[in-house]
Design a protein around this motif. Structure first.
Motif, PDB file in Angstrom:
ATOM      1  N   UNK A  19       0.793  -1.223   0.000  1.00  0.00           N
ATOM      2  CA  UNK A  19       0.000   0.000   0.000  1.00  0.00           C
ATOM      3  C   UNK A  19       0.822   1.267   0.000  1.00  0.00           C
ATOM      4  N   UNK A  20       2.157   1.123  -0.046  1.00  0.00           N
ATOM      5  CA  UNK A  20       3.018   2.293  -0.102  1.00  0.00           C
ATOM      6  C   UNK A  20       3.024   2.913  -1.489  1.00  0.00           C
ATOM      7  N   UNK A  21       3.256   4.207  -1.540  1.00  0.00           N
ATOM      8  CA  UNK A  21       3.250   4.928  -2.821  1.00  0.00           C
ATOM      9  C   UNK A  21       4.632   4.856  -3.460  1.00  0.00           C
ATOM     10  N   UNK A  22       4.697   4.320  -4.671  1.00  0.00           N
ATOM     11  CA  UNK A  22       5.943   4.294  -5.451  1.00  0.00           C
ATOM     12  C   UNK A  22       6.134   5.627  -6.172  1.00  0.00           C
ATOM     13  N   UNK A  23       5.065   6.094  -6.788  1.00  0.00           N
ATOM     14  CA  UNK A  23       5.115   7.379  -7.502  1.00  0.00           C
ATOM     15  C   UNK A  23       3.699   7.920  -7.605  1.00  0.00           C
ATOM     16  N   UNK A  24       3.575   9.242  -7.587  1.00  0.00           N
ATOM     17  CA  UNK A  24       2.265   9.879  -7.708  1.00  0.00           C
ATOM     18  C   UNK A  24       2.471  11.248  -8.368  1.00  0.00           C
ATOM     19  N   UNK A  25       1.581  11.619  -9.247  1.00  0.00           N
ATOM     20  CA  UNK A  25       1.703  12.886  -9.951  1.00  0.00           C
ATOM     21  C   UNK A  25       0.297  13.468 -10.149  1.00  0.00           C
ATOM     22  N   UNK A  26       0.178  14.774  -9.921  1.00  0.00           N
ATOM     23  CA  UNK A  26      -1.076  15.476 -10.154  1.00  0.00           C
ATOM     24  C   UNK A  26      -0.974  16.263 -11.456  1.00  0.00           C
ATOM     25  N   UNK A  27      -2.043  16.207 -12.244  1.00  0.00           N
ATOM     26  CA  UNK A  27      -2.060  16.883 -13.533  1.00  0.00           C
ATOM     27  C   UNK A  27      -3.182  17.911 -13.540  1.00  0.00           C
ATOM     28  N   UNK A  28      -2.863  19.129 -13.981  1.00  0.00           N
ATOM     29  CA  UNK A  28      -3.847  20.202 -14.016  1.00  0.00           C
ATOM     30  C   UNK A  28      -4.516  20.216 -15.392  1.00  0.00           C
ATOM     31  N   UNK A  29      -5.819  20.128 -15.425  1.00  0.00           N
ATOM     32  CA  UNK A  29      -6.522  20.141 -16.730  1.00  0.00           C
ATOM     33  C   UNK A  29      -6.289  21.441 -17.462  1.00  0.00           C
TER      34      UNK A  29
END
Length: 245
Positions: free
Chosen positions: A235-245
């Protein structure tokens, strides 16, 4: 001392005794022999022998049948219950497309059909893909410096028409991926991940979905992806990215 002489029984007296015994024997009448009873007893004994033989023969025929039923219908123990093999994580699937929402390990250059007319394959250099209507295969490198591989990150490519979208990209970070969550303007969905064997430190994620036109921008059909997060098995996060529309 002299013993007095004893003479034998006179012959006349012995003859009279024989005659008396003979007459007494004639006076004895023997009983009739029970022939009917003896015949009935013989028939009864023969019937008993035939019944015993038939019973033994029927028993010999029934024994193999009982063994077959026990072998086919009742397992001898829990250890003989055969279960179907489960698809092991980390092994290439023989199917032309990866199961949605899962992680699949592929070999370098192995082409995976991820959507109608769309294929993706991985090499040590990066991601390759081919889409319908494209003049040729496209490529995104993991070694040319355009991606900062020194820290976790996620890239994004969007394509589609008439409400059908294909979203994909490269993720990189420490750990082995187990799940990909893609948050879009239509809600969160489970994406699918492709990765090479070993620990390359990167992989490709993708998702095909329908998005109503009312949820997309009027100026462009893109900008439907809000966030992509890759998790490991704990359940650990390897990678995460937020994208702005």
């Amino acid at each position: 001392m002299n013993h007095p002489f004893r003479s034998a029984r006179p012959p006349a007296e012995a003859e009279r005794l024989r005659e008396a015994f003979t007459e007494a024997a004639y006076d004895v009448t023997p009983s009739a022999v029970p022939l009917a009873a003896i015949e009935r007893e013989g028939r009864r004994r023969r019937r008993r022998r035939r019944t015993a033989v038939l019973g033994a023969a029927c028993g010999a025929l029934l024994v193999p049948l009982a063994v077959v039923v026990l072998r086919d219908g009742v397992p001898s123990g829990p250890s003989e219950r055969v279960k179907p093999p489960a698809a092991g994580a980390g092994t290439p699937s023989p199917s032309p497309s990866a199961p949605a929402g899962q992680v699949r390990v592929v070999t370098p250059g192995e082409r995976v059909q991820v959507a109608p007319g769309t294929k993706i394959w991985l090499t040590e250099e990066g991601k390759h893909w081919l889409e319908p209507g494209a003049p040729g295969a496209q490529f995104r490198s993991v070694s040319d410096g355009n991606l900062d591989m020194s820290k976790p990150g996620v890239s994004l490519q969007e394509s589609g028409e008439e409400g059908g979208y294909f979203l994909s990209g490269i993720f990189h970070g420490k750990g082995e991926p187990a799940r990909v969550e893609v948050t879009t303007v239509a809600g969160a969905r489970n994406g699918t991940a492709l990765t090479l064997a070993g620990k390359p430190g990167w992989g490709v994620w993708y998702l095909e979905m329908k998005i109503p036109k009312s949820l997309t921008s009027r100026d462009t059909m893109f900008g439907v992806t809000k966030r992509v997060t890759v998790y490991d098995s704990a359940g650990g996060v390897i990678a995460s990215e937020e994208f702005t529309p």
